[in-house]
Design a protein around this motif. Structure first.
Motif, PDB file in Angstrom:
ATOM      1  N   ALA A 164      -5.912   0.216  -8.264  1.00  0.00           N
ATOM      2  CA  ALA A 164      -5.825   1.621  -7.862  1.00  0.00           C
ATOM      3  C   ALA A 164      -5.107   1.796  -6.530  1.00  0.00           C
ATOM      4  O   ALA A 164      -4.323   2.729  -6.353  1.00  0.00           O
ATOM      5  N   TRP A 165      -5.361   0.884  -5.582  1.00  0.00           N
ATOM      6  CA  TRP A 165      -4.783   1.041  -4.252  1.00  0.00           C
ATOM      7  C   TRP A 165      -3.279   0.816  -4.212  1.00  0.00           C
ATOM      8  O   TRP A 165      -2.627   1.209  -3.256  1.00  0.00           O
ATOM      9  N   THR A 166      -2.730   0.195  -5.251  1.00  0.00           N
ATOM     10  CA  THR A 166      -1.273   0.098  -5.328  1.00  0.00           C
ATOM     11  C   THR A 166      -0.680   1.191  -6.213  1.00  0.00           C
ATOM     12  O   THR A 166       0.405   1.689  -5.929  1.00  0.00           O
ATOM     13  N   LEU A 167      -1.403   1.573  -7.258  1.00  0.00           N
ATOM     14  CA  LEU A 167      -0.887   2.623  -8.139  1.00  0.00           C
ATOM     15  C   LEU A 167      -0.588   3.900  -7.357  1.00  0.00           C
ATOM     16  O   LEU A 167       0.462   4.519  -7.536  1.00  0.00           O
ATOM     17  N   ILE A 168      -1.508   4.273  -6.467  1.00  0.00           N
ATOM     18  CA  ILE A 168      -1.332   5.542  -5.746  1.00  0.00           C
ATOM     19  C   ILE A 168      -0.163   5.487  -4.759  1.00  0.00           C
ATOM     20  O   ILE A 168       0.294   6.536  -4.277  1.00  0.00           O
ATOM     21  N   GLU A 169       0.332   4.281  -4.480  1.00  0.00           N
ATOM     22  CA  GLU A 169       1.475   4.150  -3.565  1.00  0.00           C
ATOM     23  C   GLU A 169       2.811   4.223  -4.296  1.00  0.00           C
ATOM     24  O   GLU A 169       3.844   4.459  -3.664  1.00  0.00           O
ATOM     25  N   ILE A 170       2.802   4.022  -5.598  1.00  0.00           N
ATOM     26  CA  ILE A 170       4.080   3.891  -6.316  1.00  0.00           C
ATOM     27  C   ILE A 170       4.362   5.046  -7.278  1.00  0.00           C
ATOM     28  O   ILE A 170       5.458   5.126  -7.822  1.00  0.00           O
ATOM     29  N   VAL A 171       3.378   5.927  -7.488  1.00  0.00           N
ATOM     30  CA  VAL A 171       3.605   7.045  -8.411  1.00  0.00           C
ATOM     31  C   VAL A 171       3.938   8.312  -7.630  1.00  0.00           C
ATOM     32  O   VAL A 171       3.690   8.414  -6.426  1.00  0.00           O
ATOM     33  N   SER A 172       4.494   9.284  -8.335  1.00  0.00           N
ATOM     34  CA  SER A 172       4.807  10.576  -7.725  1.00  0.00           C
ATOM     35  C   SER A 172       3.519  11.321  -7.406  1.00  0.00           C
ATOM     36  O   SER A 172       2.432  10.954  -7.885  1.00  0.00           O
ATOM     37  N   PHE A 173       3.637  12.379  -6.630  1.00  0.00           N
ATOM     38  CA  PHE A 173       2.462  13.166  -6.282  1.00  0.00           C
ATOM     39  C   PHE A 173       1.833  13.775  -7.533  1.00  0.00           C
ATOM     40  O   PHE A 173       0.608  13.830  -7.672  1.00  0.00           O
ATOM     41  N   GLY A 174       2.671  14.211  -8.469  1.00  0.00           N
ATOM     42  CA  GLY A 174       2.155  14.777  -9.710  1.00  0.00           C
ATOM     43  C   GLY A 174       1.358  13.769 -10.517  1.00  0.00           C
ATOM     44  O   GLY A 174       0.276  14.076 -11.029  1.00  0.00           O
ATOM     45  N   ASP A 175       1.879  12.539 -10.632  1.00  0.00           N
ATOM     46  CA  ASP A 175       1.158  11.491 -11.364  1.00  0.00           C
ATOM     47  C   ASP A 175      -0.092  11.059 -10.605  1.00  0.00           C
ATOM     48  O   ASP A 175      -1.119  10.728 -11.211  1.00  0.00           O
ATOM     49  N   TYR A 176      -0.002  11.061  -9.294  1.00  0.00           N
ATOM     50  CA  TYR A 176      -1.187  10.746  -8.486  1.00  0.00           C
ATOM     51  C   TYR A 176      -2.297  11.763  -8.747  1.00  0.00           C
ATOM     52  O   TYR A 176      -3.470  11.399  -8.877  1.00  0.00           O
ATOM     53  N   LEU A 177      -1.931  13.035  -8.856  1.00  0.00           N
ATOM     54  CA  LEU A 177      -2.944  14.058  -9.124  1.00  0.00           C
ATOM     55  C   LEU A 177      -3.581  13.863 -10.492  1.00  0.00           C
ATOM     56  O   LEU A 177      -4.788  14.111 -10.666  1.00  0.00           O
ATOM     57  N   ARG A 178      -2.821  13.414 -11.474  1.00  0.00           N
ATOM     58  CA  ARG A 178      -3.397  13.118 -12.785  1.00  0.00           C
ATOM     59  C   ARG A 178      -4.431  11.997 -12.669  1.00  0.00           C
ATOM     60  O   ARG A 178      -5.494  12.048 -13.288  1.00  0.00           O
TER      61      ARG A 178
END
Length: 307
Positions: free
Chosen positions: A157-171
């Motif tokens: 999780a701590w890497t996913l939130i660094e590499i996705v767009s803000f929209g994907d992060y919100l999902r």
């Protein structure tokens, strides 16, 4: 229906504005031409005219009322300051939402950080491939490419939130809120949906104040935001929160005091907003446009409540 508009020289642009009733008493025509050559372009600058009314009838029917070129310039400058402040606040909100999410994850012994991402990916169904493609497109990025290559699709999780767009992060944020049945995170998600639209507009250099008095809201105001504004008369809140951009700006400000935990960052935002308030009425009090002035005054009152 296709609309074709003839290309205009800068001199023709000034003439077109004059034909529309825009005056050059404060900002002379020669200076206006220089401004359009060196500071801003016709389409963007003239979009702020939407905040001014037109003569309904008579010899000046269809021409703008009390609109000088100088007021368009002033609003464009104010809008530039506002966009910068919005973007910085939105980035701060994103950062502190990530901090909050990861703290929740760290304190949950049942989560290892990997399974939640895997379950999130499965929940996307066919959209999983779309997200994975968007991530892989960044594999050669100087900023996140090394993360993507190192984890090779098996992201915690701590890497996913660094590499996705803000929209994907919100999902992903919404998925986590639902997974943990966490109402606080869920409320943050709905706040950030409004923050996202405003953030994207500011990041793409779209005008914020060009139609701030007229664009009707597409969504209801967050309940917590309404409660926070109870010191303002309900009719006044209803009137201005019914405007899309006003509602989003107010939501951004509320989210900043609700989600940002650093007092230092909040002091920085307070100083930025104080500067903005002073700048808006620095050159003109906008008493010649009561609708716009009343909108600014409402935003000032909201700022005073939060900061």
């Amino acid at each position: 229906m296709n609309i074709y508009k003839q290309k205009l020289s800068v001199t023709d642009q000034v003439k077109r504005l004059e034909d529309k009733g825009i005056s050059f008493n404060v900002f002379c025509k020669e200076r206006a031409e220089d401004y359009l050559k060196s500071n801003n372009y016709y389409y963007k600058l003239t979009s702020f005219r939407k905040n001014f009314r037109k003569h309904p009838d008579g010899v000046n029917k269809g021409k703008y009322v009390n609109l000088d070129f100088a007021y368009l310039v002033d609003l464009a400058i104010i809008d530039n300051y506002l966009r910068g402040i919005i973007l910085e606040i939105a980035l701060d909100i994103e950062h502190y939402s990530k901090l909050k999410l990861l703290h929740r994850l760290e304190n949950d012994e049942s989560e290892d950080g990997y399974s939640i991402v895997n379950d999130f990916m499965i929940s996307l169904g066919q959209n999983r491939q779309v997200l994975e493609k968007r991530i892989l497109e960044k594999a050669n990025s100087s900023y996140v490419g090394d993360i993507i290559q190192h984890y090779n699709g098996n992201y915690p999780a701590w890497t996913l939130i660094e590499i996705v767009s803000f929209g994907d992060y919100l999902r992903f944020y919404k998925f986590c809120a639902d997974r943990w049945n966490n109402k606080d995170l869920l409320n943050d998600f709905y706040l950030m949906k409004d923050v996202k639209e405003l953030r994207n507009a500011a990041a793409h250099n779209n005008c914020i104040l060009n139609d701030v008095t007229i664009k009707e809201s597409k969504h209801q105001t967050n309940h917590a935001v309404k409660i926070s504004l109870k010191s303002i008369k309900r009719q006044r809140n209803d009137k201005y929160l019914a405007k899309e951009k006003i509602r989003q700006i107010v939501t951004l400000l509320y989210a900043s005091i609700h989600m940002i935990t650093s007092n230092g960052v909040k002091r920085k935002i307070n100083n930025q907003l104080k500067f903005l308030k002073n700048r808006i009425y620095r050159d003109y009090d906008y008493s010649f446009n009561q609708k716009l002035k009343a909108t600014f005054d409402y935003l000032f009152d909201v700022i005073d409540i939060y900061y």
